[in-house]
Write a protein that holds these residues in place. Structure first.
Motif, PDB file in Angstrom:
ATOM      1  N   ASN A  96      19.388  42.458  21.191  1.00  0.00           N
ATOM      2  CA  ASN A  96      19.992  41.495  22.113  1.00  0.00           C
ATOM      3  C   ASN A  96      19.130  40.272  22.417  1.00  0.00           C
ATOM      4  O   ASN A  96      19.656  39.191  22.529  1.00  0.00           O
ATOM      5  CB  ASN A  96      20.414  42.162  23.421  1.00  0.00           C
ATOM      6  N   ASP A  97      17.810  40.389  22.551  1.00  0.00           N
ATOM      7  CA  ASP A  97      16.968  39.238  22.874  1.00  0.00           C
ATOM      8  C   ASP A  97      16.604  38.420  21.645  1.00  0.00           C
ATOM      9  O   ASP A  97      16.510  37.211  21.709  1.00  0.00           O
ATOM     10  CB  ASP A  97      15.678  39.681  23.567  1.00  0.00           C
ATOM     11  N   GLY A  98      16.344  39.081  20.542  1.00  0.00           N
ATOM     12  CA  GLY A  98      15.970  38.397  19.317  1.00  0.00           C
ATOM     13  C   GLY A  98      14.486  38.095  19.267  1.00  0.00           C
ATOM     14  O   GLY A  98      13.774  38.196  20.259  1.00  0.00           O
ATOM     15  N   ARG A  99      14.041  37.739  18.080  1.00  0.00           N
ATOM     16  CA  ARG A  99      12.642  37.356  17.903  1.00  0.00           C
ATOM     17  C   ARG A  99      12.485  36.598  16.606  1.00  0.00           C
ATOM     18  O   ARG A  99      13.331  36.661  15.727  1.00  0.00           O
ATOM     19  CB  ARG A  99      11.742  38.569  17.931  1.00  0.00           C
ATOM     20  N   ARG A 130      17.336  28.945  22.562  1.00  0.00           N
ATOM     21  CA  ARG A 130      16.748  29.103  23.892  1.00  0.00           C
ATOM     22  C   ARG A 130      17.574  30.069  24.709  1.00  0.00           C
ATOM     23  O   ARG A 130      18.797  30.080  24.623  1.00  0.00           O
ATOM     24  CB  ARG A 130      16.703  27.761  24.600  1.00  0.00           C
ATOM     25  N   ARG A 131      16.889  30.875  25.515  1.00  0.00           N
ATOM     26  CA  ARG A 131      17.581  31.795  26.405  1.00  0.00           C
ATOM     27  C   ARG A 131      17.994  31.067  27.666  1.00  0.00           C
ATOM     28  O   ARG A 131      17.314  30.185  28.143  1.00  0.00           O
ATOM     29  CB  ARG A 131      16.655  32.964  26.781  1.00  0.00           C
ATOM     30  N   SER A 156      12.644  45.517  20.818  1.00  0.00           N
ATOM     31  CA  SER A 156      12.251  44.146  21.107  1.00  0.00           C
ATOM     32  C   SER A 156      13.181  43.129  20.461  1.00  0.00           C
ATOM     33  O   SER A 156      13.224  41.983  20.884  1.00  0.00           O
ATOM     34  CB  SER A 156      10.813  43.899  20.660  1.00  0.00           C
ATOM     35  N   THR A 172      18.504  38.429  15.681  1.00  0.00           N
ATOM     36  CA  THR A 172      19.019  39.160  16.828  1.00  0.00           C
ATOM     37  C   THR A 172      19.854  40.326  16.316  1.00  0.00           C
ATOM     38  O   THR A 172      20.610  40.170  15.367  1.00  0.00           O
ATOM     39  CB  THR A 172      19.916  38.256  17.706  1.00  0.00           C
TER      40      THR A 172
END
Length: 52
Positions: A6-9, A50-51, A3, A26
């Motif tokens: 690459n996407d991060g949290r 922001r993505r 999770s 990330t």
């Protein structure tokens, strides 16, 4: 870890003084499966990436 890859949290970190701070983390894979690279940003002021 999938999770975060690459996407991060958003995560919570702790400063050396013991205070908790919000972070954005990330993780990416390095070339040739030689390891990972982590980027951690302080988002205390609300600057969440922001993505596209």
């Amino acid at each position: 870890m999938a999770s975060v890859l690459n996407d991060g949290r958003e995560v919570i970190g702790r400063e050396s003084q013991g205070r908790f701070i919000p972070l954005f983390m990330t993780i990416g894979r390095l070339p040739n499966d030689s390891g990972f690279c982590a980027v951690v940003r302080d988002i205390t002021n609300g600057s969440v990436p922001r993505r596209n």
